[in-house]
Design a protein around this motif. Structure first.
Motif, PDB file in Angstrom:
ATOM      1  N   SER A   1     -80.451   5.994  42.832  1.00  0.00           N
ATOM      2  CA  SER A   1     -81.733   5.960  43.536  1.00  0.00           C
ATOM      3  C   SER A   1     -82.844   5.669  42.549  1.00  0.00           C
ATOM      4  CB  SER A   1     -82.009   7.307  44.205  1.00  0.00           C
ATOM      5  OG  SER A   1     -81.031   7.579  45.172  1.00  0.00           O
ATOM      6  N   PHE A   2     -83.745   4.738  42.898  1.00  0.00           N
ATOM      7  CA  PHE A   2     -84.878   4.401  42.036  1.00  0.00           C
ATOM      8  C   PHE A   2     -85.727   5.638  41.782  1.00  0.00           C
ATOM      9  CE2 PHE A   2     -89.366   3.327  41.606  1.00  0.00           C
ATOM     10  CZ  PHE A   2     -89.323   2.546  40.471  1.00  0.00           C
ATOM     11  N   GLY A   3     -86.036   5.901  40.555  1.00  0.00           N
ATOM     12  CA  GLY A   3     -86.915   7.011  40.195  1.00  0.00           C
ATOM     13  C   GLY A   3     -86.220   8.341  40.033  1.00  0.00           C
ATOM     14  N   ALA A   4     -84.937   8.437  40.363  1.00  0.00           N
ATOM     15  CA  ALA A   4     -84.244   9.724  40.239  1.00  0.00           C
ATOM     16  C   ALA A   4     -83.929  10.006  38.780  1.00  0.00           C
ATOM     17  CB  ALA A   4     -82.958   9.718  41.060  1.00  0.00           C
ATOM     18  N   SER A   5     -84.157  11.247  38.370  1.00  0.00           N
ATOM     19  CA  SER A   5     -83.826  11.622  36.990  1.00  0.00           C
ATOM     20  C   SER A   5     -82.552  12.456  36.943  1.00  0.00           C
ATOM     21  CB  SER A   5     -84.988  12.392  36.363  1.00  0.00           C
ATOM     22  OG  SER A   5     -85.262  13.546  37.128  1.00  0.00           O
ATOM     23  N   GLY A   6     -81.976  12.745  38.094  1.00  0.00           N
ATOM     24  CA  GLY A   6     -80.732  13.512  38.158  1.00  0.00           C
ATOM     25  C   GLY A   6     -80.357  13.745  39.616  1.00  0.00           C
ATOM     26  N   TYR A   7     -79.213  14.359  39.845  1.00  0.00           N
ATOM     27  CA  TYR A   7     -78.714  14.596  41.196  1.00  0.00           C
ATOM     28  C   TYR A   7     -78.158  16.008  41.278  1.00  0.00           C
ATOM     29  CZ  TYR A   7     -78.991   9.525  41.375  1.00  0.00           C
ATOM     30  OH  TYR A   7     -79.428   8.234  41.329  1.00  0.00           O
ATOM     31  N   VAL A   8     -78.265  16.603  42.465  1.00  0.00           N
ATOM     32  CA  VAL A   8     -77.664  17.901  42.730  1.00  0.00           C
ATOM     33  C   VAL A   8     -76.592  17.663  43.794  1.00  0.00           C
ATOM     34  CG1 VAL A   8     -78.046  20.213  43.647  1.00  0.00           C
ATOM     35  CG2 VAL A   8     -79.775  19.134  42.192  1.00  0.00           C
ATOM     36  N   VAL A   9     -75.368  18.089  43.532  1.00  0.00           N
ATOM     37  CA  VAL A   9     -74.270  17.912  44.478  1.00  0.00           C
ATOM     38  C   VAL A   9     -73.893  19.286  45.005  1.00  0.00           C
ATOM     39  CG1 VAL A   9     -71.905  17.120  44.785  1.00  0.00           C
ATOM     40  CG2 VAL A   9     -73.442  15.878  43.229  1.00  0.00           C
ATOM     41  N   LEU A  10     -73.940  19.437  46.330  1.00  0.00           N
ATOM     42  CA  LEU A  10     -73.578  20.706  46.968  1.00  0.00           C
ATOM     43  C   LEU A  10     -72.335  20.494  47.817  1.00  0.00           C
ATOM     44  CD1 LEU A  10     -77.116  21.763  48.217  1.00  0.00           C
ATOM     45  CD2 LEU A  10     -75.942  22.555  46.161  1.00  0.00           C
ATOM     46  N   LEU A  11     -71.436  21.448  47.805  1.00  0.00           N
ATOM     47  CA  LEU A  11     -70.214  21.388  48.588  1.00  0.00           C
ATOM     48  C   LEU A  11     -70.131  22.662  49.417  1.00  0.00           C
ATOM     49  CD1 LEU A  11     -67.508  19.997  49.255  1.00  0.00           C
ATOM     50  CD2 LEU A  11     -66.526  21.235  47.322  1.00  0.00           C
ATOM     51  N   ASP A  12     -70.077  22.491  50.732  1.00  0.00           N
ATOM     52  CA  ASP A  12     -69.986  23.635  51.637  1.00  0.00           C
ATOM     53  C   ASP A  12     -68.760  23.473  52.515  1.00  0.00           C
ATOM     54  OD1 ASP A  12     -72.319  24.981  50.887  1.00  0.00           O
ATOM     55  OD2 ASP A  12     -73.568  23.762  52.202  1.00  0.00           O
ATOM     56  N   ALA A  13     -68.176  24.591  52.937  1.00  0.00           N
ATOM     57  CA  ALA A  13     -67.087  24.557  53.903  1.00  0.00           C
ATOM     58  C   ALA A  13     -67.664  24.393  55.290  1.00  0.00           C
ATOM     59  CB  ALA A  13     -66.268  25.857  53.825  1.00  0.00           C
ATOM     60  N   VAL A  14     -66.966  23.666  56.152  1.00  0.00           N
ATOM     61  CA  VAL A  14     -67.435  23.430  57.507  1.00  0.00           C
ATOM     62  C   VAL A  14     -66.969  24.518  58.423  1.00  0.00           C
ATOM     63  CG1 VAL A  14     -67.465  21.811  59.430  1.00  0.00           C
ATOM     64  CG2 VAL A  14     -67.434  20.986  57.084  1.00  0.00           C
TER      65      VAL A  14
END
Length: 186
Positions: free
Chosen positions: A173-186
């Motif tokens: 993504s333009f301008g992003a300096s990092g990412y947060v990845v979340l994993l949840d159970a459905v």
């Protein structure tokens, strides 16, 4: 210079005078007899033009890491004042708080880091001795929030059984300096 007037006002136009230079002026009577009287000499100098070809173009989105502002040289300029602020009126009115570089010789200025989702205003004023360009255009740049990442694998709503690990990929993504990845159970 040889004016042929008969007294009164004489206008002599020349482009050979230099700023901050002292000149001696002598006035001689062209005909016979003595001359006398008082006279005033006024020298008018045009201020330098405003710098052109300013980049980035007004309205451009830039990264929060900053950008370089640049402009083209002005023929008689001896330096440039750069104004940069989130307050448009300060840049327009050349407030001291908005002047980030004074009488610089170069044709660019690096903004350094910028705040996300913020509009910045800027302009450059050419200097030539004690003269300044006037009416220069105020441009703006903005730091847009990064766009949302699009997950490319696994496909959305796909039923994939995972064992101990899996690969998750997405487009940058333009301008992003990092990412947060979340994993949840459905």
């Amino acid at each position: 210079v040889n004016a042929t007037g008969n007294g009164g006002n004489e206008i002599i136009t020349t482009s050979s005078l230099a700023i901050n230079t002292t000149y001696r002026v002598r006035v001689y009577h062209a005909g016979g007899g003595a001359s006398s009287g008082d006279f005033d000499i006024c020298v008018y100098v045009s201020p330098p033009a405003c710098p052109g070809n300013t980049l980035p173009a007004s309205g451009t989105a830039v990264a929060t890491t900053g950008t370089t502002l640049s402009w083209s040289a002005v023929a008689i300029a001896t330096g440039y004042d750069v104004y940069f602020s989130t307050v448009q009126a300060d840049v327009l009115n050349e407030a001291p708080a908005a002047r980030v570089s004074a009488n610089q010789a170069g044709l660019n200025y690096n903004t350094g880091g910028l705040t996300i989702s913020t509009t910045y205003y800027w302009k450059v004023v050419a200097l030539a001795g004690s003269f300044r360009s006037t009416g220069c255009t105020v441009s703006n740049i903005n730091t847009s929030p990064p766009s949302c990442a699009v997950i490319t694998s696994p496909l959305n709503n796909s039923s994939v059984c995972f064992k101990a690990s899996f690969n998750l990929t997405w487009n940058a993504s333009f301008g992003a300096s990092g990412y947060v990845v979340l994993l949840d159970a459905v």
